[in-house]
Design an enzyme around this catalytic site. Structure first.
Site, PDB file in Angstrom:
ATOM      1  N   HIS A   1      -9.723   5.503  -1.537  1.00  0.00           N
ATOM      2  CA  HIS A   1      -8.496   4.972  -2.104  1.00  0.00           C
ATOM      3  C   HIS A   1      -8.708   3.577  -2.695  1.00  0.00           C
ATOM      4  O   HIS A   1      -8.198   3.261  -3.775  1.00  0.00           O
ATOM      5  CB  HIS A   1      -7.447   4.927  -0.999  1.00  0.00           C
ATOM      6  CG  HIS A   1      -6.093   4.558  -1.462  1.00  0.00           C
ATOM      7  ND1 HIS A   1      -5.284   5.448  -2.126  1.00  0.00           N
ATOM      8  CD2 HIS A   1      -5.410   3.399  -1.374  1.00  0.00           C
ATOM      9  CE1 HIS A   1      -4.157   4.848  -2.421  1.00  0.00           C
ATOM     10  NE2 HIS A   1      -4.200   3.612  -1.983  1.00  0.00           N
TER      11      HIS A   1
ATOM     12  N   LYS B   1       2.035   0.212 -15.061  1.00  0.00           N
ATOM     13  CA  LYS B   1       1.035   0.987 -14.330  1.00  0.00           C
ATOM     14  C   LYS B   1       1.707   2.127 -13.584  1.00  0.00           C
ATOM     15  O   LYS B   1       2.847   2.007 -13.155  1.00  0.00           O
ATOM     16  CB  LYS B   1       0.304   0.096 -13.343  1.00  0.00           C
ATOM     17  CG  LYS B   1      -0.909   0.752 -12.693  1.00  0.00           C
ATOM     18  CD  LYS B   1      -1.612  -0.260 -11.829  1.00  0.00           C
ATOM     19  CE  LYS B   1      -2.530   0.366 -10.816  1.00  0.00           C
ATOM     20  NZ  LYS B   1      -2.990  -0.638  -9.860  1.00  0.00           N
TER      21      LYS B   1
ATOM     22  N   SER C   1       0.156   6.858  -7.508  1.00  0.00           N
ATOM     23  CA  SER C   1       0.582   8.034  -6.738  1.00  0.00           C
ATOM     24  C   SER C   1       0.983   7.637  -5.322  1.00  0.00           C
ATOM     25  O   SER C   1       0.474   6.665  -4.774  1.00  0.00           O
ATOM     26  CB  SER C   1      -0.570   9.026  -6.648  1.00  0.00           C
ATOM     27  OG  SER C   1      -1.609   8.464  -5.876  1.00  0.00           O
ATOM     28  N   HIS C   2       1.913   8.369  -4.758  1.00  0.00           N
ATOM     29  CA  HIS C   2       2.169   8.296  -3.324  1.00  0.00           C
ATOM     30  C   HIS C   2       2.388   9.719  -2.829  1.00  0.00           C
ATOM     31  O   HIS C   2       3.413  10.043  -2.234  1.00  0.00           O
ATOM     32  CB  HIS C   2       3.370   7.383  -3.025  1.00  0.00           C
ATOM     33  CG  HIS C   2       3.092   6.414  -1.928  1.00  0.00           C
ATOM     34  ND1 HIS C   2       4.027   5.986  -1.037  1.00  0.00           N
ATOM     35  CD2 HIS C   2       1.942   5.794  -1.573  1.00  0.00           C
ATOM     36  CE1 HIS C   2       3.476   5.136  -0.192  1.00  0.00           C
ATOM     37  NE2 HIS C   2       2.222   5.000  -0.492  1.00  0.00           N
TER      38      HIS C   2
ATOM     39  N   HIS D   1       0.590  12.031  -0.707  1.00  0.00           N
ATOM     40  CA  HIS D   1       0.515  12.511   0.664  1.00  0.00           C
ATOM     41  C   HIS D   1       1.645  11.969   1.538  1.00  0.00           C
ATOM     42  O   HIS D   1       2.316  12.733   2.235  1.00  0.00           O
ATOM     43  CB  HIS D   1      -0.860  12.212   1.263  1.00  0.00           C
ATOM     44  CG  HIS D   1      -1.025  12.816   2.613  1.00  0.00           C
ATOM     45  ND1 HIS D   1      -1.018  14.178   2.811  1.00  0.00           N
ATOM     46  CD2 HIS D   1      -1.130  12.251   3.834  1.00  0.00           C
ATOM     47  CE1 HIS D   1      -1.138  14.418   4.102  1.00  0.00           C
ATOM     48  NE2 HIS D   1      -1.199  13.266   4.758  1.00  0.00           N
TER      49      HIS D   1
ATOM     50  N   ARG E   1       5.332  -4.079  -6.766  1.00  0.00           N
ATOM     51  CA  ARG E   1       4.615  -5.296  -6.372  1.00  0.00           C
ATOM     52  C   ARG E   1       3.376  -5.531  -7.234  1.00  0.00           C
ATOM     53  O   ARG E   1       3.014  -6.671  -7.512  1.00  0.00           O
ATOM     54  CB  ARG E   1       4.250  -5.242  -4.889  1.00  0.00           C
ATOM     55  CG  ARG E   1       5.434  -5.513  -3.968  1.00  0.00           C
ATOM     56  CD  ARG E   1       5.003  -5.758  -2.539  1.00  0.00           C
ATOM     57  NE  ARG E   1       4.306  -4.625  -1.944  1.00  0.00           N
ATOM     58  CZ  ARG E   1       4.888  -3.515  -1.490  1.00  0.00           C
ATOM     59  NH1 ARG E   1       6.201  -3.382  -1.559  1.00  0.00           N
ATOM     60  NH2 ARG E   1       4.173  -2.547  -0.964  1.00  0.00           N
TER      61      ARG E   1
ATOM     62  N   GLN F   1       5.136   4.632   6.778  1.00  0.00           N
ATOM     63  CA  GLN F   1       5.698   3.303   6.558  1.00  0.00           C
ATOM     64  C   GLN F   1       7.126   3.436   6.076  1.00  0.00           C
ATOM     65  O   GLN F   1       7.443   4.307   5.306  1.00  0.00           O
ATOM     66  CB  GLN F   1       4.896   2.547   5.504  1.00  0.00           C
ATOM     67  CG  GLN F   1       3.437   2.478   5.794  1.00  0.00           C
ATOM     68  CD  GLN F   1       2.642   2.800   4.578  1.00  0.00           C
ATOM     69  OE1 GLN F   1       3.003   2.423   3.482  1.00  0.00           O
ATOM     70  NE2 GLN F   1       1.558   3.519   4.760  1.00  0.00           N
TER      71      GLN F   1
ATOM     72  N   GLU G   1      -0.381  -1.639   6.856  1.00  0.00           N
ATOM     73  CA  GLU G   1       0.139  -1.420   5.509  1.00  0.00           C
ATOM     74  C   GLU G   1       1.619  -1.754   5.424  1.00  0.00           C
ATOM     75  O   GLU G   1       2.353  -1.167   4.636  1.00  0.00           O
ATOM     76  CB  GLU G   1      -0.110   0.040   5.095  1.00  0.00           C
ATOM     77  CG  GLU G   1      -1.585   0.353   4.993  1.00  0.00           C
ATOM     78  CD  GLU G   1      -1.864   1.735   4.450  1.00  0.00           C
ATOM     79  OE1 GLU G   1      -0.920   2.524   4.285  1.00  0.00           O
ATOM     80  OE2 GLU G   1      -3.036   2.018   4.169  1.00  0.00           O
TER      81      GLU G   1
END
Ligand SMILES: Nc1ncnc2c1ncn2[C@@H]1O[C@H](COP(=O)(O)OP(=O)(O)O)[C@@H](O)[C@H]1O
Ligand SMILES: [Mg+2]
Lengths: 230, 754, 81, 81
Positions: free
Chosen positions: B58, B103, B106-107, B109, B128, B253, B325
């Site tokens: 990652h 930009k 992906s998120h 999973h 961010r 999270q 995280e």
């Protein structure tokens, strides 16, 4: 003569303050930024409480904001007749502050809704709606997750009997009682509505046209009249 | 050992043979050996924490790096590019002193595990990145893919994802100006949630992730650090200390959009006050990533007192702090002179801010924990010198058979009206209002076009108080097509780029730059790696021909269940600029009596088409040819015609071909049309998916000039008829009242998702 | 250190669409025998000191002015134990 | 007819932005002595029949699959009384 000065309040989490200020400018007024932590209304002629998610709207929309230092000034000023318009989160804050009757709860459909909404102006009898005519139909965006107006039966009856309904939905989007989209206090100087007139003041930017401009031209005129008569 | 003592550098030197659980942290034997070589000793637990996250796929792009280099190597010359790949986000010059940064990320999973929070924190993370460039974020987009629409798990995942994006993005006050929603059984278990953010800034205000100037302070600000997303780190904490992990460490999270909104306003005020030397968002690898990257790009060293990191949970171990995280955090480098002003602005926004360290010129990143040194490494070795793999790849075993299973063999329909309605009501092509209606598209008052337009368009002025007025606008579109890419990843990536490029051009905007999110299966599977290599090669080649550089993006691997990977799915975002945003062309038919004109050339191309998919459940053959020169010529015509005010509306042709484009154009503003097909086979005319085509409406008086413009650029054009009436009429073929079209188009998603 | 619980529920006369949506979903999920569902909020308040009368009266004020909107909601305060 | 209460709270290790926002607001509103606030949900489930073991086991399943998101939330079931 100088233009009317309309205060635009920013709480942490307020989102539509820039739009509100722009709308005031478009109508020919002077927007005056007001910060939630200030204790000074800067002598404005009227106050606009814009939409957003003040304090994240975590507890209940508007619940925490109504305790802001600025509100401690604004609440008595509104009771004394200062024109105040709250849209969306601003409306919720005005209800939480008990400047307006009733409350706003989760939409009946449970989803956040963003759409161009047809509305009927019910009362041209406030400093914020004088430029409309009662019965006039307009299209103005709504965007909220908690916009269903509720009140107990007695309050609702009183609101109707006093002619305090300012705007009604045509095609109820959220389950509001009596299709209520906006109301005023008994005196008429404090108005709250879920729709966002500040998003309907320019042809170019998205939305359904300029039907919202009337709220801003109305308040500028009535502020000027006050100045002239004073 | 007592609970408070740690694995210090001194201890590491004294216990060279102690075994650390590097494998549990996903580190390979040889990678661990390299760490030992770099340090000349075994790493401490904290050092291992840093290397293991920084060298993860990652963060290090270890499998993709060798391929991604083509984006730079083949990049077209572009005067617009101010900051290219490698920073938090690329920055392009949009004129009048303004710059845009954008930009996509992906998120995937996390959104499968916990759809709402997974998607929400995906939006938070990309926002961010944009802030870290010194920009004000001004809009978001979301590109979504799910399993079959009626699959039970899709009913869990989709509403949660949409709610997550809606609650987070709306609460930040960022208009959502576009995206995609697509369905395919291949995404069950592996939904794709790709979020894009765009920001605006003055050209001279670009901030970089760098920490120059020994003596400068390192400030951590925003949310407190908690045990978020550190499932892995607790292995380390407990293994190192031979004690049971005391607390459960969640891998999910939770985002706090209110905190992020404060962070945005606070950062903008910090930038305006000019009290920031360098800045970095805390993303996947949290403090590890921010400290190593800032130090590596600065004067080379940094001292950090890790025990000063303000915690939400006081039981956190240093290894866990390094890997946490927790969302809504940023790290800034500030001169000692400015630190008070910096802190005052954070206090105004009610944001915790703590000086945790100082920049040095030692070339070492040194961290202490209650006086003991627990990290002492050359930061560049973690940030930039991660492992690089040349993974083996080869064409998938079934590829040739797949490609020879031509869609030409499928039975053609006789009732084209029924086919149109069937496609229009299919989940992929149906109205996305159920989704987009939950997104605020108006906030900030600069949205010129949003759904259902082909691209989102924003007005640039009024973003920064006091900045020069401009009439410029920017346009953004994202597109991807997993079916095309499955049939041919090289062409598939090019087609995705072509479509996004075209979607930007139909609004009248000149395409400028590209961001990409490459969603693939496991890079350890040579067949997937082949798909990846081909897609990257295709995209890089196409960018060169279209003259638009890749400015940044994201790779998401391991989107697979067992050994079954998703369709290779490159999702491409294109940013364009309108010199005068008032000249933007709205989507679809905007009024009666305009000439309806089809641009481009239609061939018989049904491989991977919506028709083959919806009507036959078929995927085979080859996708439409990517015709990049034609694409470029088409865009030139669209942009010039828009600038000269010839067009009253436009819409690109993509999935479902001309038939769907006509139907969507009618529905956009409730204006019908009567058209005659160009004269070939009506089925091909209506449903083929040849690229480089668009449907425009031309002011009747401008038609001759427009035709000449097309001729000059060799773009084929065909007048089809006129707008008007309350039905979609294709002479001699079909006739559908708009009400019926609308019912079919709008009913599908509400029927499934309520 | 004590923990006080504040429970906030919509007044019975106010429509609760969230509760209704759950009640409607139950039969589809194979649950029968539920006649109604109402959804409210629950707050856990950690006190620095003990939950004595003074502290409880403070929490009650908090509930009345902040945690509940008494125009539409009822609340209850109780000490966990 | 019995009433069963399901309480759903975020797991302790999960960030609770709502509770945090309230806790941060309290001092400003003049409430001191609160060290933390967590906000959760409370469901009142009206049963057609009695709250016997079978019914409670049903409610527990309901909590597990529908009312709580066990990835991030814990739940408790109790009979009102
Ligand atoms: N997930 C989403 N988020 C925001 N907007 C979306 C999303 N999905 C679709 N849209 C918008 O809905 C409209 C129709 O989408 P689509 O049919 O996919 O467009 P196209 O065929 O032009 O790519 C577009 O304006 C698109 O940007
Ligand atoms: Mg399109």
């Amino acid at each position: 003569m100088s233009a009317a000065r309309v205060g635009v309040v920013t709480f942490p989490g307020t989102l539509d303050d820039q739009d509100a200020a722009r709308a005031v400018r478009h109508a020919g007024g002077e927007p005056v930024p007001l910060w939630h932590a200030d204790t000074d209304l800067k002598g404005v002629d009227a106050v606009f409480l814009p939409g957003g998610f003040s304090y994240g709207d975590y507890l209940r929309c508007g619940a925490i904001s109504r305790f802001a230092p600025l509100m401690e000034q604004l609440i008595p000023a509104a009771r004394a007749g200062l024109p105040v318009l709250g849209t969306c989160n601003g409306f919720q804050i005005l209800c939480e502050a008990h400047l307006l009757p009733g409350a706003l709860v989760k939409n009946a459909g449970l989803h956040y809704i963003c759409r161009d909404q047809r509305l009927r102006i019910e009362s041209a009898d406030t400093p914020w709606t004088a430029d409309y005519t009662a019965g006039q139909e307009v299209v103005i965006p709504i965007k909220h997750g908690e916009g269903r107006y509720v009140a107990d039966a007695a309050t609702l009856a009183a609101v109707e009997a006093n002619g305090q309904v300012v705007v009604r939905y045509l095609g109820n989007p959220n389950g509001s009682l009596n299709d209520i989209a906006g109301i005023r206090n008994e005196a008429g100087n404090v108005v709250g509505l879920m729709p966002h007139p500040e998003h309907a003041v320019e042809e170019l930017t998205g939305g359904p046209g300029t039907d919202g401009l009337g709220f801003f031209t109305s308040i500028l005129k009535s502020s000027l009249e006050k100045l002239v008569n004073a | 050992m007592s609970a408070l003592s740690v694995d210090s550098v001194q201890r590491a030197e004294q216990t060279p043979d102690e075994r650390l659980p590097y494998a549990e942290l996903g580190m390979k034997d040889d990678e661990y050996q390299r760490v030992k070589e770099i340090l000349g000793r075994r790493p401490t637990g904290s050092e291992l924490a840093i290397y293991s996250v920084m060298w993860s796929e990652h963060c290090s792009y270890k499998s993709s790096k060798v391929h991604l280099r083509q984006f730079a190597a083949k990049a077209p010359k572009s005067d617009a590019l101010l900051v290219g790949m490698g920073e938090n986000a690329g920055v392009v010059d949009i004129g009048d002193g303004w710059a845009a940064t954008f930009k996509i990320e992906s998120h995937n999973h996390p959104s499968y595990v916990e759809p709402h929070q997974g998607a929400a924190t995906g939006v938070g993370g990309i926002v961010r990145d944009i802030m870290a460039m010194g920009a004000r974020p001004v809009a978001v987009m979301d590109s979504l893919r799910f399993g079959a629409a009626d699959a039970p798990d899709t009913r869990r995942v989709l509403p949660g994802v949409v709610e997550g994006i809606s609650s987070y993005g709306n609460c930040l006050g960022l208009p959502n100006i576009g995206g995609e929603v697509a369905f395919d059984p291949c995404y069950i278990g592996n939904p794709l949630v790709n979020a894009l953010c765009v920001g605006l800034l003055r050209k001279d205000q670009i901030k970089l992730a760098t920490a120059p100037g020994p003596g400068n302070k390192v400030v951590l600000f925003g949310a407190l650090t908690g045990p978020d997303g550190i499932g892995g780190a607790s292995v380390l904490a407990s293994a190192t200390f031979e004690e049971e992990s005391q607390a459960k460490r969640p891998s999910v999270q939770v985002g706090d959009p209110f905190m992020e909104k404060l962070l945005i306003e606070c950062c903008l005020e910090l930038f305006a006050a000019d009290v920031v030397v360098g800045i970095q968002d805390l993303g996947a690898a949290g403090v590890s990533c921010a400290t190593t990257e800032l130090a590596a790009k600065g004067t080379g060293g940094m001292d950090v007192r890790l025990d000063l990191v303000p915690l939400r949970d006081p039981s956190l171990r240093p290894e866990e702090i390094l890997m946490s995280e927790s969302q809504e955090r940023m790290m800034a480098v500030v001169t000692p002179d400015d630190i008070d002003a910096f802190m005052a602005i954070c206090a105004k926004w009610d944001l915790p801010a703590t000086v945790i360290g100082e920049v040095t010129d030692t070339g070492r990143l040194v961290m202490t924990w209650h006086g003991e040194t627990i990290v002492d490494i050359p930061p560049g070795t973690a940030a930039d010198e991660g492992p690089v793999y040349e993974r083996p790849y080869h064409e998938p075993a079934g590829q040739a058979a797949l490609n020879s299973d031509d869609a030409a063999r499928l039975e053609r329909p006789t009732d084209l009206r029924a086919t149109l309605l069937s496609l229009l009501g299919s989940p992929d092509l149906s109205s996305k209002e159920w989704v987009t209606g939950q997104y605020d598209r108006y906030v900030r008052g600069n949205t010129v076009l949003a759904q259902p337009a082909d691209a989102g368009v924003l007005r640039v002025s009024e973003v920064m108080p006091g900045a020069t007025e401009t009439n410029r606008g920017i346009a953004l579109a994202t597109d991807g097509n997993g079916r095309y890419a499955k049939l041919d990843p090289y062409a598939g990536a090019q087609l995705a780029l072509s479509e996004a490029y075209r979607n930007v051009a139909v609004t009248g905007a000149r395409p400028l730059a590209v961001t990409d999110c490459l969603n693939f299966g496991s890079p350890e599977d040579p067949e997937v790696m082949w798909q990846f290599a081909e897609a990257v090669r295709g995209l890089a080649d196409a960018c060169k021909i279209l003259g638009v550089p890749v400015t940044g993006g994201n790779v998401s691997f391991y989107n697979q269940t067992g050994s079954v990977a998703i369709h290779p799915t490159p999702v491409i975002g294109v940013l364009g600029v309108l010199d005068d945003v008032r000249g933007r062309v709205p989507s679809g038919f905007t009024g009666e009596g305009a000439r309806v004109v089809l641009l481009g050339e239609t061939g018989e191309e049904f491989g991977g088409s919506a028709w083959a998919h919806v009507e036959h459940g078929h995927l085979g053959g080859l996708p439409p040819a990517a015709v990049l020169e034609a694409e470029r010529a088409l865009a030139t015509v669209l942009v010039e015609a828009a600038a000269q005010g010839m067009l009253t509306g436009s819409h690109d042709l993509s999935d479902g071909g001309l038939a769907i484009a006509l139907a969507e154009s009618c529905l956009a503003h409730g204006v019908g049309c009567t058209v005659t097909l160009p004269g070939g086979d009506p089925f091909t005319d209506l449903f083929s998916e040849s690229a480089a085509r668009a449907l425009v409406t031309v002011r009747p008086e401008a038609f001759a000039v427009f035709a000449a413009l097309c001729g000059r650029h060799e773009v084929p054009y065909a007048g089809l008829g006129l707008t008007g009436g309350s039905s979609l009429t294709v002479e001699g073929v079909l006739d559908v009242p708009l009400d019926e079209l609308r019912t079919v188009h709008e009913g599908t998603l509400p029927a499934i998702f309520g | 250190m004590a923990r006080v619980i504040v429970e906030v529920m919509l007044k019975p006369e106010i429509l609760d669409p969230q509760g209704q949506a759950i009640a409607r979903a139950l039969p589809r999920l194979g649950f029968s025998g539920v006649s109604a569902v109402r959804q409210g909020k629950r707050f856990e308040i950690e006190l620095d000191g003990p939950a004595d009368e003074a502290a409880l009266s403070d929490v009650r004020k908090m509930a009345e002015t902040l945690l509940a909107n008494t125009v539409i909601e009822d609340y209850a305060v109780r000490v966990e134990g």
